[in-house]
Design a protein around this motif. Structure first.
Motif, PDB file in Angstrom:
ATOM      1  N   TYR A  31       0.825  -1.212   0.000  1.00 36.22           N
ATOM      2  CA  TYR A  31       0.000   0.000   0.000  1.00 36.22           C
ATOM      3  C   TYR A  31       0.862   1.265   0.000  1.00 36.22           C
ATOM      4  O   TYR A  31       0.578   2.225  -0.702  1.00 36.22           O
ATOM      5  CB  TYR A  31      -0.933   0.029   1.211  1.00 36.22           C
ATOM      6  N   ARG A  32       1.914   1.260   0.785  1.00 35.84           N
ATOM      7  CA  ARG A  32       2.797   2.430   0.851  1.00 35.84           C
ATOM      8  C   ARG A  32       3.465   2.683  -0.501  1.00 35.84           C
ATOM      9  O   ARG A  32       3.573   3.827  -0.941  1.00 35.84           O
ATOM     10  CB  ARG A  32       3.844   2.260   1.947  1.00 35.84           C
ATOM     11  N   GLN A  33       3.913   1.607  -1.139  1.00 41.12           N
ATOM     12  CA  GLN A  33       4.548   1.748  -2.452  1.00 41.12           C
ATOM     13  C   GLN A  33       3.558   2.291  -3.480  1.00 41.12           C
ATOM     14  O   GLN A  33       3.877   3.202  -4.240  1.00 41.12           O
ATOM     15  CB  GLN A  33       5.113   0.396  -2.925  1.00 41.12           C
ATOM     16  N   ARG A  34       2.373   1.736  -3.492  1.00 43.87           N
ATOM     17  CA  ARG A  34       1.352   2.185  -4.447  1.00 43.87           C
ATOM     18  C   ARG A  34       0.957   3.632  -4.158  1.00 43.87           C
ATOM     19  O   ARG A  34       0.783   4.427  -5.082  1.00 43.87           O
ATOM     20  CB  ARG A  34       0.122   1.263  -4.373  1.00 43.87           C
ATOM     21  N   PHE A  35       0.810   3.969  -2.897  1.00 40.81           N
ATOM     22  CA  PHE A  35       0.430   5.335  -2.534  1.00 40.81           C
ATOM     23  C   PHE A  35       1.503   6.331  -2.965  1.00 40.81           C
ATOM     24  O   PHE A  35       1.185   7.419  -3.428  1.00 40.81           O
ATOM     25  CB  PHE A  35       0.152   5.428  -1.033  1.00 40.81           C
ATOM     26  N   ALA A  36       2.762   5.965  -2.812  1.00 43.76           N
ATOM     27  CA  ALA A  36       3.852   6.853  -3.227  1.00 43.76           C
ATOM     28  C   ALA A  36       3.745   7.176  -4.722  1.00 43.76           C
ATOM     29  O   ALA A  36       3.968   8.319  -5.135  1.00 43.76           O
ATOM     30  CB  ALA A  36       5.209   6.221  -2.908  1.00 43.76           C
ATOM     31  N   GLU A  37       3.375   6.187  -5.526  1.00 39.53           N
ATOM     32  CA  GLU A  37       3.199   6.406  -6.970  1.00 39.53           C
ATOM     33  C   GLU A  37       2.037   7.368  -7.236  1.00 39.53           C
ATOM     34  O   GLU A  37       2.158   8.286  -8.037  1.00 39.53           O
ATOM     35  CB  GLU A  37       2.922   5.077  -7.682  1.00 39.53           C
ATOM     36  N   ILE A  38       0.932   7.133  -6.573  1.00 44.66           N
ATOM     37  CA  ILE A  38      -0.256   7.982  -6.747  1.00 44.66           C
ATOM     38  C   ILE A  38       0.051   9.410  -6.317  1.00 44.66           C
ATOM     39  O   ILE A  38      -0.264  10.368  -7.024  1.00 44.66           O
ATOM     40  CB  ILE A  38      -1.452   7.418  -5.947  1.00 44.66           C
ATOM     41  N   VAL A  39       0.673   9.544  -5.151  1.00 44.08           N
ATOM     42  CA  VAL A  39       0.960  10.857  -4.593  1.00 44.08           C
ATOM     43  C   VAL A  39       1.898  11.652  -5.493  1.00 44.08           C
ATOM     44  O   VAL A  39       1.702  12.852  -5.703  1.00 44.08           O
ATOM     45  CB  VAL A  39       1.532  10.726  -3.160  1.00 44.08           C
ATOM     46  N   LYS A  56       9.883  18.340   0.365  1.00 40.93           N
ATOM     47  CA  LYS A  56       9.928  16.883   0.492  1.00 40.93           C
ATOM     48  C   LYS A  56       8.517  16.379   0.756  1.00 40.93           C
ATOM     49  O   LYS A  56       7.736  17.054   1.424  1.00 40.93           O
ATOM     50  CB  LYS A  56      10.859  16.520   1.655  1.00 40.93           C
ATOM     51  N   VAL A  57       8.203  15.202   0.229  1.00 45.44           N
ATOM     52  CA  VAL A  57       6.923  14.547   0.505  1.00 45.44           C
ATOM     53  C   VAL A  57       7.243  13.192   1.130  1.00 45.44           C
ATOM     54  O   VAL A  57       8.009  12.410   0.564  1.00 45.44           O
ATOM     55  CB  VAL A  57       6.083  14.353  -0.779  1.00 45.44           C
ATOM     56  N   VAL A  58       6.667  12.951   2.311  1.00 48.11           N
ATOM     57  CA  VAL A  58       6.939  11.720   3.048  1.00 48.11           C
ATOM     58  C   VAL A  58       5.629  10.987   3.293  1.00 48.11           C
ATOM     59  O   VAL A  58       4.637  11.583   3.711  1.00 48.11           O
ATOM     60  CB  VAL A  58       7.639  12.024   4.399  1.00 48.11           C
ATOM     61  N   ILE A  59       5.632   9.693   3.012  1.00 47.20           N
ATOM     62  CA  ILE A  59       4.479   8.835   3.302  1.00 47.20           C
ATOM     63  C   ILE A  59       4.688   8.302   4.716  1.00 47.20           C
ATOM     64  O   ILE A  59       5.703   7.658   4.992  1.00 47.20           O
ATOM     65  CB  ILE A  59       4.374   7.662   2.297  1.00 47.20           C
ATOM     66  N   LEU A  77       2.018  12.642   4.325  1.00 41.08           N
ATOM     67  CA  LEU A  77       0.707  12.095   3.977  1.00 41.08           C
ATOM     68  C   LEU A  77       0.570  10.700   4.557  1.00 41.08           C
ATOM     69  O   LEU A  77       1.529   9.914   4.563  1.00 41.08           O
ATOM     70  CB  LEU A  77       0.525  12.059   2.457  1.00 41.08           C
ATOM     71  N   ASN A  78      -0.611  10.389   5.030  1.00 37.11           N
ATOM     72  CA  ASN A  78      -0.911   9.109   5.659  1.00 37.11           C
ATOM     73  C   ASN A  78      -1.128   8.042   4.583  1.00 37.11           C
ATOM     74  O   ASN A  78      -1.994   8.197   3.722  1.00 37.11           O
ATOM     75  CB  ASN A  78      -2.168   9.268   6.518  1.00 37.11           C
ATOM     76  N   TRP A  79      -0.378   6.943   4.641  1.00 35.95           N
ATOM     77  CA  TRP A  79      -0.467   5.893   3.634  1.00 35.95           C
ATOM     78  C   TRP A  79      -1.871   5.293   3.543  1.00 35.95           C
ATOM     79  O   TRP A  79      -2.261   4.781   2.490  1.00 35.95           O
ATOM     80  CB  TRP A  79       0.556   4.781   3.881  1.00 35.95           C
ATOM     81  N   ARG A  80      -2.653   5.362   4.599  1.00 36.43           N
ATOM     82  CA  ARG A  80      -3.993   4.773   4.595  1.00 36.43           C
ATOM     83  C   ARG A  80      -4.914   5.419   3.560  1.00 36.43           C
ATOM     84  O   ARG A  80      -5.915   4.838   3.157  1.00 36.43           O
ATOM     85  CB  ARG A  80      -4.619   4.869   5.983  1.00 36.43           C
ATOM     86  N   LEU A  81      -4.551   6.627   3.121  1.00 34.25           N
ATOM     87  CA  LEU A  81      -5.357   7.297   2.088  1.00 34.25           C
ATOM     88  C   LEU A  81      -5.401   6.507   0.792  1.00 34.25           C
ATOM     89  O   LEU A  81      -6.279   6.725  -0.033  1.00 34.25           O
ATOM     90  CB  LEU A  81      -4.818   8.704   1.825  1.00 34.25           C
ATOM     91  N   VAL A  82      -4.457   5.590   0.603  1.00 34.75           N
ATOM     92  CA  VAL A  82      -4.454   4.774  -0.615  1.00 34.75           C
ATOM     93  C   VAL A  82      -5.766   3.996  -0.750  1.00 34.75           C
ATOM     94  O   VAL A  82      -6.173   3.642  -1.850  1.00 34.75           O
ATOM     95  CB  VAL A  82      -3.235   3.820  -0.654  1.00 34.75           C
TER      96      VAL A  82
END
Length: 136
Positions: A31-39, A56-59, A77-82
């Motif tokens: 989820y964190r990896q996918r969210f980083a791509e989206i973000v 800087k943007v940090v998950i 940004l909170n990874w749960r937003l994915v």
């Protein structure tokens, strides 16, 4: 691997609790990896519109926040937003990017958010009602 399938390999001999924890950790990593791509994509889009750029943007794994912006210009940004719809992710991204211009929740801040997302109040409300469901 199919688009809608996740395969997790777990060591044999683990207790049931350890197996559950291993699966949870693997899903969070995914989820964190996918969210980083989206973000990355969403930050680029809205940074151009707002003419701002975070340093800087940090998950993160934030317990009580969906996002935050520091005085140094860093966005967390909170990874749960994915697990939220993309328009909710957009709301949080725009909200935090707007803090790069206004480090408060003044009328000017909300007017800037509204200039990018006219229906931003729907995103705020969605998070209030559904945010507690974004978890594993």
């Amino acid at each position: 691997m199919q688009e809608d399938t996740v395969v997790v390999y777990i060591s044999q001999g683990l207790s049931e609790e350890s197996r559950k924890q291993a699966i949870k950790e693997a899903l969070i990593k995914l989820y964190r990896q996918r969210f980083a791509e989206i973000v990355k994509e969403r930050i680029e889009k809205y940074s151009l519109q707002l003419k701002v750029a975070p340093c800087k943007v940090v998950i993160k794994d934030q317990k009580t926040r969906w996002g935050s912006c520091s005085k140094k210009g860093n966005i967390n940004l909170n990874w749960r937003l994915v697990m939220a719809p993309i328009d909710i992710i957009d709301y949080v991204v725009v909200h935090e990017l707007c803090h790069l211009k206004f480090m408060n929740h003044s009328k000017d801040f909300w007017n800037l958010v509204k200039s990018i997302l006219p229906n931003y109040t729907e995103g705020r409300e969605w998070l209030k009602v559904n945010g507690n469901r974004l978890g594993i």
